[in-house]
Design an enzyme around this catalytic site. Structure first.
Site, short mmCIF file in Angstrom:
data_model
loop_
_atom_site.label_atom_id
_atom_site.label_comp_id
_atom_site.label_asym_id
_atom_site.label_seq_id
_atom_site.Cartn_x
_atom_site.Cartn_y
_atom_site.Cartn_z
CG ASP A 149 89.71 0.98 60.88
OD1 ASP A 149 90.42 0.05 59.83
OD2 ASP A 149 88.43 0.63 61.36
CB THR A 178 81.75 3.17 56.17
OG1 THR A 178 82.76 3.45 56.90
CG2 THR A 178 81.86 1.23 56.14
N GLY A 179 85.21 4.30 56.17
CA GLY A 179 85.05 6.08 56.25
C GLY A 179 84.91 6.65 57.08
CG HIS A 189 81.64 24.22 46.86
ND1 HIS A 189 80.35 23.76 46.86
CD2 HIS A 189 82.26 24.52 45.85
CE1 HIS A 189 80.08 24.34 46.03
NE2 HIS A 189 81.90 24.66 44.93
CG HIS A 246 82.27 27.95 48.63
ND1 HIS A 246 81.11 27.66 49.17
CD2 HIS A 246 82.67 28.46 47.46
CE1 HIS A 246 80.82 27.76 47.57
NE2 HIS A 246 82.00 27.94 46.53
NE ARG A 295 77.56 29.26 51.55
CZ ARG A 295 76.98 29.50 50.44
NH1 ARG A 295 77.39 28.64 49.35
NH2 ARG A 295 76.00 30.19 49.82
#
Ligand code: RB5
Length: 147
Positions: free
Chosen positions: A8, A67-68, A98, A133, A136
Site C-alpha cells: 500500500d 506493519t505487515g 514449519h 508439519h 498441521r
C-alpha cells in the site's frame, strides 16, 4: 520462482527496493501493489496477491504495508493462503519450514531495508520440512472447510 509483490501507500519505497532485490536473486516479479504514495486500501492488494498464489499464477507472495499485519489478515481471508507477518530471519525460515507459508508479509514502518532483504532471502531459500508439519497444514484445510 514467480513472486507476486504487493504494497500500500506506506510501503512504496521499500516495495521498489524489494522488487529489485528479488529480481537480482533470479526470480520473476509480478507487481500488483501501488506505485503511488496516495492513500489506498491494503485489503485490495492482500486479496489480489492471495488469489494470485492460490490460482497458481504465482509461486508465493510478498506483501508490505505499514506493519505487515493488515496485509496478512487480508491475504489470509483467501482460502488456501498461509500468510505470516515477519520481522526477523528466524521466523522467516521457520514460517516456511514449519508452516509452509505461501505469503510473507512485513511492515515498512517496522523493518529497515537491509533486514527486509535478509528476511526475503531467508524465506525464499527455506524449504517446507513436511513430515509432522504436513498434518498441521492439513488441519488448516479442515478449518477452511468449516469442519
Ligand atoms: C496505513 O496507514 C496502515 O494502516 C497500513 O499500511 C498497515 O499498517 C495496516 O496494517
Amino acid at each position: 520462482m514467480k513472486i507476486v509483490i504487493g504494497n500500500d501507500h506506506a510501503a512504496v519505497a521499500l516495495k521498489m527496493e524489494i522488487m529489485e532485490y528479488v529480481k537480482s536473486l533470479g526470480h520473476e516479479v509480478i507487481n500488483i501493489g501501488t506505485d503511488s504514495i496516495e492513500r489506498c486500501d491494503y485489503p485490495v492488494f492482500g486479496e489480489q496477491a492471495g488469489r494470485a498464489v492460490t490460482s497458481g499464477d504465482a509461486d508465493c507472495g510478498i506483501l508490505i504495508c505499514g506493519t505487515g499485519v493488515g496485509m496478512a489478515i487480508a491475504a489470509n481471508k483467501v482460502k488456501g493462503v498461509r500468510a505470516g507477518v515477519c520481522s526477523d530471519t528466524a521466523t522467516a525460515r521457520l514460517m516456511k519450514e514449519h508452516n509452509n507459508a505461501n505469503i510473507l508479509t512485513f511492515g515498512a514502518r517496522i523493518v529497515g531495508p537491509e533486514l527486509a532483504k535478509d528476511i526475503v532471502k531467508t524465506y525464499l531459500e527455506a524449504e517446507f520440512l513436511g513430515g509432522r508439519h504436513q498434518g498441521r497444514i492439513d488441519m488448516f484445510w479442515e478449518i477452511e472447510k468449516g469442519k
